[in-house]
Scaffold this active site. Structure first.
Site, PDB file in Angstrom:
ATOM      1  N   SER A 141       0.859  -1.178   0.000  1.00 36.95           N
ATOM      2  CA  SER A 141       0.000   0.000   0.000  1.00 36.95           C
ATOM      3  C   SER A 141       0.901   1.236   0.000  1.00 36.95           C
ATOM      4  O   SER A 141       1.993   1.211  -0.586  1.00 36.95           O
ATOM      5  CB  SER A 141      -0.925  -0.019   1.222  1.00 36.95           C
ATOM      6  OG  SER A 141      -1.731   1.126   1.269  1.00 36.95           O
ATOM      7  N   SER A 142       0.475   2.297   0.658  1.00 36.99           N
ATOM      8  CA  SER A 142       1.261   3.541   0.685  1.00 36.99           C
ATOM      9  C   SER A 142       0.697   4.460   1.752  1.00 36.99           C
ATOM     10  O   SER A 142      -0.496   4.370   2.093  1.00 36.99           O
ATOM     11  CB  SER A 142       1.185   4.238  -0.679  1.00 36.99           C
ATOM     12  OG  SER A 142       1.660   5.571  -0.611  1.00 36.99           O
ATOM     13  N   TYR A 155      -4.128   7.286  -7.527  1.00 34.01           N
ATOM     14  CA  TYR A 155      -3.183   6.352  -6.907  1.00 34.01           C
ATOM     15  C   TYR A 155      -3.544   6.081  -5.454  1.00 34.01           C
ATOM     16  O   TYR A 155      -3.594   4.924  -5.012  1.00 34.01           O
ATOM     17  CB  TYR A 155      -1.784   6.940  -7.016  1.00 34.01           C
ATOM     18  CG  TYR A 155      -0.703   6.132  -6.343  1.00 34.01           C
ATOM     19  CD1 TYR A 155      -0.171   5.002  -6.938  1.00 34.01           C
ATOM     20  CD2 TYR A 155      -0.174   6.533  -5.110  1.00 34.01           C
ATOM     21  CE1 TYR A 155       0.854   4.273  -6.331  1.00 34.01           C
ATOM     22  CE2 TYR A 155       0.839   5.819  -4.491  1.00 34.01           C
ATOM     23  CZ  TYR A 155       1.347   4.691  -5.108  1.00 34.01           C
ATOM     24  OH  TYR A 155       2.345   3.966  -4.497  1.00 34.01           O
ATOM     25  N   LYS A 159      -4.528   2.536  -3.277  1.00 36.13           N
ATOM     26  CA  LYS A 159      -3.769   2.029  -2.136  1.00 36.13           C
ATOM     27  C   LYS A 159      -4.667   1.828  -0.912  1.00 36.13           C
ATOM     28  O   LYS A 159      -4.510   0.860  -0.160  1.00 36.13           O
ATOM     29  CB  LYS A 159      -2.610   2.973  -1.820  1.00 36.13           C
ATOM     30  CG  LYS A 159      -1.545   2.991  -2.916  1.00 36.13           C
ATOM     31  CD  LYS A 159      -1.002   1.585  -3.194  1.00 36.13           C
ATOM     32  CE  LYS A 159       0.101   1.566  -4.220  1.00 36.13           C
ATOM     33  NZ  LYS A 159       0.679   0.226  -4.426  1.00 36.13           N
TER      34      LYS A 159
END
Length: 252
Positions: A141-142, A155, A159
């Site tokens: 993920s982020s 984006y 995530k």
């Protein structure tokens, strides 16, 4: 940690975080199938790890392609007879202002980041269920799935979706002894980010721990989560960002 007699798939691993995860898994005894969409990059990365530690096989291809994802799982079984660990690290980042973000960019991000991960997890879970031995899935993920970041609406949405996918799969695959977790890296020094001469200095100033992460910082956490030491941890997301999400100053 001991990964002897374990077979692992790592996608998006030609360089950066994915490469270091492969390197560390091989170092600790795993047989690793290293995937990247760039055939030359995938082969060079696998050759480097094999020279250093052995047990690394290049499998280039597009993880947004469901048929390739299925073949990737099949090849892991053909190589060693089993599959134990899958790390869905492949992803694409396409920056863009929300008000003018093009449809083709959105669909590319959704296709790889969400659909690619979903169907890799599905194929791997089917194989591990059939084996009856249990296993571990991990998604990359982020921090942008936790905190807003300029020009990353598409984006960051994907995530956050991966973290919910991991949580939901707990009710789907725990009965087969499969754990599923995510890691959410913050600013990390990779070949891509280091091409920006200001990256390290900017993120060092706004990260409470005083520096961006190294790929080793991320790989260390990943190896723990897919190891037997984390066999009772599932449905969780681990943020690895030196404290940035606690304060969240913008780099811009």
């Amino acid at each position: 940690m001991d990964f002897r007699n374990k077979t692992a798939i790592v996608t998006g691993a030609g360089q950066g975080i994915g490469f270091e995860i492969c390197r560390q898994l091989a170092k600790h005894g795993a047989t690793v199938l290293l995937n990247d969409i760039d055939k030359d990059l995938s082969q060079k990365a696998a050759d480097k790890i094999r020279t250093e530690y052995g047990n690394c096989i290049s499998v280039p291809g597009d993880c947004g392609d469901i048929s390739f994802v299925n073949k990737l799982v099949q090849q892991s079984v053909a190589e060693t007879g089993h599959l134990d660990i899958v790390i869905a690290n492949a992803g694409i980042t396409l920056f863009g202002d929300f008000l003018s973000y093009p449809a083709d960019s959105l669909y590319r991000v959704l296709h790889l980041n969400i659909a690619g991960t979903f169907f890799l997890a599905q194929a791997a879970s089917r194989q591990i269920r059939q084996q009856g031995t249990g296993g571990a899935l991990l998604f990359t993920s982020s921090v942008t799935g936790h905190q807003a970041h300029k020009d990353l609406a598409a984006y960051s949405m994907t995530k956050a979706a991966l973290e919910m996918l991991a949580k939901n799969l707990v009710v789907e695959i725990s009965q087969y002894g499969i754990t599923v977790n995510t890691v959410a890296p913050g600013a990390t020094l990779t070949e891509r980010t280091e091409s920006d001469p200001n990256y390290a200095s900017v993120w060092s100033q706004i990260t409470p721990m005083g520096r961006p992460a190294t790929v080793g910082d991320i790989a260390d956490a990943v190896l723990f989560l897919v190891s037997d030491k984390a066999r009772h941890i599932t449905g969780q997301s681990l943020v690895i960002d030196g404290g940035w999400t606690a304060t969240s100053p913008s780099p811009f």
